[in-house]
Design an enzyme around this catalytic site. Sequence first.
Site, PDB file in Angstrom:
ATOM      1  CB  CYS A   1      12.083   7.155  34.660  1.00  0.00           C
ATOM      2  SG  CYS A   1      13.602   8.018  34.165  1.00  0.00           S
TER       3      CYS A   1
ATOM      4  CB  CYS B   1      -0.918   0.041   1.221  1.00  0.00           C
ATOM      5  SG  CYS B   1      -2.189  -1.238   1.235  1.00  0.00           S
ATOM      6  CG  HIS B   2       2.129   2.575   3.562  1.00  0.00           C
ATOM      7  ND1 HIS B   2       1.386   3.700   3.819  1.00  0.00           N
ATOM      8  CD2 HIS B   2       1.683   1.620   4.428  1.00  0.00           C
ATOM      9  CE1 HIS B   2       0.529   3.452   4.808  1.00  0.00           C
ATOM     10  NE2 HIS B   2       0.674   2.198   5.188  1.00  0.00           N
TER      11      HIS B   2
END
Lengths: 259, 171
Positions: free
Chosen positions: A220, A77-78
């Site tokens: 974190c 598609c891309h």
Amino acid sequence: MIRSAVLVLAGLILAAEPAFPGGIAPSDKRSGLAEMGPELQAMQRDDTAHPGMLWVQDGADLWARAPTGGAPACSGCHGEARASMRGVAARYPAWDARNGRPIDLQDRINLCRRTHQHVEPLAYESADLLGLTAFVATQSRGMPIAPPEDPRLAPARREGRALFEARMGQLGLSCAICHDDHWGRHLGAAAIPQGHPTGYPLYRLEWQGMGSLQRRLRNCMSGMRAEPYPFGAPDYIALELYLAERAAPLPVETPALRP
Amino acid sequence: MRVRRPAALRLLALASAAAASATRAEEIALPLRPVAVVGDAIPASLTEEAGDPARGRAIVLDRTRGLCLLCHPGPFPEERFQGNLAPDLTGVGARLSEGQLRLRIVDGRLLNPQTIMPSYYSLAGRLRVAAAWQGRPILAAREIEDVVTFLTGLRDPAPGDRTAPVMRPAP
């Protein structure tokens, strides 16, 4: 009388807000790349020495490979990612109209898999999802981070800022305490960076592997002795939205390399 | 500085006596002992037995227990990679009284709500604490006393610092 008092109060509150997100002036804003020694910087800049490029190469293979069942490959598609994906990572997270919520790039890839390729989503932190996301994001390398000015993203972005500044965990720390107020100083051996997500997914020497921004945020939170959100939680997307705004217009570095 | 009066005896939790033989894991899971703030200090020890400076030193240097050197530098030349987010611990025992040190470790936010110093012996205002740490202070009462005793003894000024140590008067 009361009204004017309220206006004065509102003025004071506005005046107290830092002029820039996070209070980091544009001239001070810098990527964690700048905090590293010359050897690590050189490793990031040399694609033949950068271990993260192995994931990017795997991602390129996945991009072109059609899933079983007759659905098209990403490239079906891309087309050429070099053209079609250029600039995409620079504007994510973005609004997904179909589901009515903001999504990040890895969610975009998984939605595409489900909707257009009719296959299962790739697991968070799997080599395939990291590789495909890194391959797509690498097409934006060098482009300035440019969050969309989509008003539908504003509530989540505000929520992200609130989470960034919220004290949490047994230690009662917040992201902002280190990355807004004390960047450049040392927490034990570690130089505290400003915390701009310029290069995710990235290769971290400490991990001996590739990881997403969500994995980094979980690190974190564990350090603050807080309960991390589960992978894919909307809280991460909110944080990613705020962090993108805070980092703009630093250039995309994916795949970055960090200690 | 606004300071809570002793009338507001900061009962951070109900009292519970720890058996002297309790292990650390048992001790840290106990309800918090009451803490009495007077001015900008907690003058009274949290425990019946005196703190042990050698144990306190070990806690201060341990980056997974006391965590102190992640943020504070101090007079420990053998320790590499000391943080620089917070004041140097050199001479802290000359700058602050035992009770002032105790309050700053127990819950410095009572003095300065903006401080980045974690509250080592308070469960107030916590959010999203990971399961392993829920309901537990960062240090047990006995460990707080060990650390206070050790820091009280850090009275030497930094080498080359010829200014006399000054006691900060209580407000």
